[in-house]
Scaffold this active site. Structure first.
Site, PDB file in Angstrom:
ATOM      1  N   ASP A   1     -25.666  -1.512 -30.315  1.00 14.39           N
ATOM      2  CA  ASP A   1     -24.617  -0.217 -29.224  1.00 14.39           C
ATOM      3  C   ASP A   1     -23.735   0.369 -29.248  1.00 14.39           C
ATOM      4  OD1 ASP A   1     -25.297  -1.105 -27.238  1.00 14.39           O
ATOM      5  OD2 ASP A   1     -27.337   0.401 -26.847  1.00 14.39           O
TER       6      ASP A   1
ATOM      7  N   ASP B   1     -20.251   1.227 -24.969  1.00 11.84           N
ATOM      8  CA  ASP B   1     -21.510   2.073 -25.352  1.00 11.84           C
ATOM      9  C   ASP B   1     -21.266   3.115 -24.624  1.00 11.84           C
ATOM     10  OD1 ASP B   1     -24.306   3.033 -25.207  1.00 11.84           O
ATOM     11  OD2 ASP B   1     -24.819   0.953 -24.759  1.00 11.84           O
TER      12      ASP B   1
ATOM     13  N   GLN C   1     -22.612   5.889 -21.163  1.00 11.44           N
ATOM     14  CA  GLN C   1     -23.122   4.611 -20.809  1.00 11.44           C
ATOM     15  C   GLN C   1     -22.000   4.189 -19.877  1.00 11.44           C
ATOM     16  OE1 GLN C   1     -26.681   2.746 -21.882  1.00 11.44           O
ATOM     17  NE2 GLN C   1     -24.825   0.739 -22.241  1.00 11.44           N
TER      18      GLN C   1
ATOM     19  N   ASP D   1     -36.146  -4.415 -28.160  1.00 16.23           N
ATOM     20  CA  ASP D   1     -34.743  -4.296 -28.013  1.00 16.23           C
ATOM     21  C   ASP D   1     -33.817  -5.717 -28.268  1.00 16.23           C
ATOM     22  OD1 ASP D   1     -34.987  -1.698 -27.854  1.00 16.23           O
ATOM     23  OD2 ASP D   1     -34.237  -1.371 -25.743  1.00 16.23           O
TER      24      ASP D   1
ATOM     25  N   LYS E   1     -26.566  -6.898 -25.974  1.00 17.09           N
ATOM     26  CA  LYS E   1     -27.764  -7.382 -25.195  1.00 17.09           C
ATOM     27  C   LYS E   1     -27.158  -8.726 -24.867  1.00 17.09           C
ATOM     28  CE  LYS E   1     -29.775  -3.705 -26.581  1.00 17.09           C
ATOM     29  NZ  LYS E   1     -28.770  -2.870 -27.336  1.00 17.09           N
TER      30      LYS E   1
ATOM     31  N   GLN F   1      -7.081 -22.600 -36.911  1.00 14.84           N
ATOM     32  CA  GLN F   1      -6.445 -24.144 -37.609  1.00 14.84           C
ATOM     33  C   GLN F   1      -5.135 -24.076 -36.988  1.00 14.84           C
ATOM     34  OE1 GLN F   1      -9.465 -23.242 -40.773  1.00 14.84           O
ATOM     35  NE2 GLN F   1      -8.482 -24.547 -41.114  1.00 14.84           N
TER      36      GLN F   1
ATOM     37  N   TYR G   1     -27.274  -0.335 -12.063  1.00  6.18           N
ATOM     38  CA  TYR G   1     -27.615  -1.102 -13.414  1.00  6.18           C
ATOM     39  C   TYR G   1     -27.199   0.550 -14.440  1.00  6.18           C
ATOM     40  CZ  TYR G   1     -30.216  -1.723 -18.159  1.00  6.18           C
ATOM     41  OH  TYR G   1     -30.028  -2.457 -19.393  1.00  6.18           O
TER      42      TYR G   1
ATOM     43  N   HIS H   1     -31.089   1.910 -27.972  1.00  5.58           N
ATOM     44  CA  HIS H   1     -30.122   1.219 -27.139  1.00  5.58           C
ATOM     45  C   HIS H   1     -30.062   0.094 -28.837  1.00  5.58           C
ATOM     46  CE1 HIS H   1     -29.312   1.593 -23.356  1.00  5.58           C
ATOM     47  NE2 HIS H   1     -30.635   1.758 -23.445  1.00  5.58           N
TER      48      HIS H   1
ATOM     49  N   LYS I   1     -25.700  -3.655 -20.321  1.00  2.00           N
ATOM     50  CA  LYS I   1     -25.106  -4.647 -20.671  1.00  2.00           C
ATOM     51  C   LYS I   1     -23.711  -5.100 -21.039  1.00  2.00           C
ATOM     52  CE  LYS I   1     -27.143  -8.531 -18.899  1.00  2.00           C
ATOM     53  NZ  LYS I   1     -26.898  -8.950 -17.220  1.00  2.00           N
TER      54      LYS I   1
HETATM   55  P1  13P Z   1     -27.471  -2.532 -24.007  1.00  2.00           P
HETATM   56  O1  13P Z   1     -26.800  -2.655 -22.586  1.00  2.00           O
HETATM   57  O2  13P Z   1     -27.098  -2.657 -25.539  1.00  2.00           O
HETATM   58  O3  13P Z   1     -26.754  -0.401 -23.648  1.00  2.00           O
HETATM   59  O4  13P Z   1     -28.596  -2.465 -23.629  1.00  2.00           O
HETATM   60  C1  13P Z   1     -29.538  -1.782 -22.765  1.00  2.00           C
HETATM   61  C2  13P Z   1     -31.275  -2.052 -22.589  1.00  2.00           C
HETATM   62  O5  13P Z   1     -31.601  -2.217 -21.284  1.00  2.00           O
HETATM   63  C3  13P Z   1     -31.405  -2.636 -24.181  1.00  2.00           C
HETATM   64  O6  13P Z   1     -33.369  -2.696 -23.807  1.00  2.00           O
HETATM   65  P1  13P Z   2      -9.185 -27.425 -47.215  1.00  2.00           P
HETATM   66  O1  13P Z   2      -8.291 -28.523 -47.333  1.00  2.00           O
HETATM   67  O2  13P Z   2      -9.976 -26.606 -48.398  1.00  2.00           O
HETATM   68  O3  13P Z   2      -7.908 -26.069 -46.368  1.00  2.00           O
HETATM   69  O4  13P Z   2      -9.608 -27.053 -46.001  1.00  2.00           O
HETATM   70  C1  13P Z   2      -9.193 -27.903 -45.008  1.00  2.00           C
HETATM   71  C2  13P Z   2     -10.091 -27.841 -43.304  1.00  2.00           C
HETATM   72  O5  13P Z   2      -9.737 -28.375 -42.652  1.00  2.00           O
HETATM   73  C3  13P Z   2     -11.253 -26.707 -44.192  1.00  2.00           C
HETATM   74  O6  13P Z   2     -11.970 -27.319 -42.292  1.00  2.00           O
HETATM   75 MG    MG Z   3     -26.829   0.983 -24.684  1.00  3.92          MG
HETATM   76 MG    MG Z   4     -24.953  -2.457 -25.466  1.00  3.66          MG
END
Ligand code: 13P
Ligand code: 13P
Ligand code: MG
Ligand code: MG
Length: 361
Positions: free
Chosen positions: A49, A11, A91, A283, A129, A238, A225, A18, A228
């Site tokens: 963000d 971020d 940040q 947020d 978040k 698969q 702080y 945010h 996050k």
């Molecule tokens: P971020 O960690 O995504 O920057 O968010 C921080 C925050 O305080 C959101 O309220």
């Molecule tokens: P298909 O027969 O479409 O390849 O799918 C296999 C499968 O495991 C889907 O979860």
């Molecule tokens: Mg942020």
């Molecule tokens: Mg963030």
């Protein structure tokens, strides 16, 4: 040919507040990666963000040049963010200069190296978040819960189970659990996602990497702080690994995670496509995006924006209902995080001011 997939995120300034990333920053990051000879391929995207750089290359994990490239990209985007006066510019960049590896410097990193299979479907999960432990429950469901992953029961290549590397983020230790035999032991720890995180999952017998996550805790690193961690997770699918649909299934039932509003609240993790990953209400609520890629000689074919699917509409509705309920608690726990978790927020400054008001009884 061994391929390394590196997902490196940071971020470096929110738009607006945010909630999201300014399109100029994404364009700038794309330009820088396109100008480097190192990647086989790359995809630049965002969740809320946070800017996510998805890079394939042949240089292995913890490669200094790749990390330098990501660092330089974030640094360049930071100066742009400062110019645009974006919120919290820079940040997540905790250091002033680069020292060979972005780990411990702020950005989150998940990397895996593998021999590309005849067909290599991969999902990159990215969350905003929230903290790295948010992946514990979904990883557990993908790789250990037969009610989620029927492959554990009926696919002979999955029937033996998986190895889970769990990290203690407070004491900096790791332990590996072999499941299903040690499921109950493992749950003692991963049920406490603020401290214990599943770092990686390996196929038993072959030790082939199946999943890996970013586990840095910004606030523990910075001692204050910052924001996050907003972690990422790579899951191979698969042929001995969970089917794509088994890897996506845990997100149909939003679980409560830490990190909403000021990194101080618990709320439901809402699955959304990239274009809806702009947390607004209080947020939040916390978001998760899942991008599918079909690898071909390291080229990233995709993404398939999985949670754009209407089959996740009900999950979003449920997340909104849970969010509504949690919000009704306001500043009370457990909507507000437990006191231990509030240590790395701005709250201790307030309680410090009131310290002398307390009299002995
Ligand atoms: P971020 O960690 O995504 O920057 O968010 C921080 C925050 O305080 C959101 O309220
Ligand atoms: P298909 O027969 O479409 O390849 O799918 C296999 C499968 O495991 C889907 O979860
Ligand atoms: Mg942020
Ligand atoms: Mg963030």
């Amino acid at each position: 040919m061994k391929i390394t997939m590196s997902v490196i995120k940071a971020d470096i300034g929110g738009f607006v507040g945010h909630s999201s990333v300014h399109p100029d920053l994404l364009e700038n990051a794309r330009g820088i990666l396109a100008g480097s000879p190192l990647p086989i391929d790359f995809h630049v995207t965002h969740v809320g963000d946070d800017i996510n750089l998805i890079i394939t290359h042949e240089y292995g994990k913890n490669n200094g040049d790749i990390h330098q490239l990501a660092w330089d990209t974030f640094l360049s985007c930071t100066s742009l963010a400062r110019k645009l006066k974006l919120y919290g510019a820079g940040q997540d960049l905790l250091a002033d200069s680069f020292s060979g590896n972005v780990k411990g410097m702020g950005p989150g990193v998940a990397e895996m190296e593998f021999e590309e299979r005849g067909s290599e479907p991969v999902i990159v999960f990215m969350a905003d978040k929230t903290e790295p432990g948010a992946w514990n429950l979904p990883i557990y469901k993908m790789f250990a819960d037969p009610f989620n992953t029927i492959g554990l029961v009926i696919d002979p290549k999955m029937h033996q189970g998986f190895l889970f590397e769990v990290r203690d983020l407070i004491d900096n230790k790791k332990v590996t659990f072999s499941c299903p035999e040690e499921l109950y032991d493992m749950l003692v720890f991963i049920g406490a996602p603020g401290r214990y995180c599943i770092k990686s999952v390996y196929q038993k017998g072959t030790n082939e990497i199946a999943a890996t996550s970013s586990t840095q805790r910004l606030n523990l690193m910075a001692g204050r702080y910052v924001g996050k961690d907003d972690p990422v997770l790579i899951v191979r699918c698969q042929s001995g690994f969970p089917a794509v649909g088994e890897a996506l299934e845990p997100f149909a039932n939003p679980h409560l995670v830490s990190g909403w509003m000021r990194g101080s609240h618990s709320g439901p993790l809402m699955p959304v496509p990239v274009n809806l990953s702009n947390p607004t209400r209080f947020d939040g609520p916390p978001r998760v995006v899942a991008l599918g890629f079909q690898l071909c000689d390291g080229k990233l074919h995709g993404p398939q924006d999985f949670f754009a699917d209407p089959s996740y509409d009900l999950a979003r509705q449920k997340a909104n209902e849970v969010a509504n309920f949690m919000r009704s608690m306001g500043p009370f726990e457990p909507h507000r995080l437990h006191l231990d978790e509030m240590e790395y927020t701005t709250m201790p400054d307030v309680s410090k001011r009131l310290k002398n008001r307390f009299e002995k009884i």
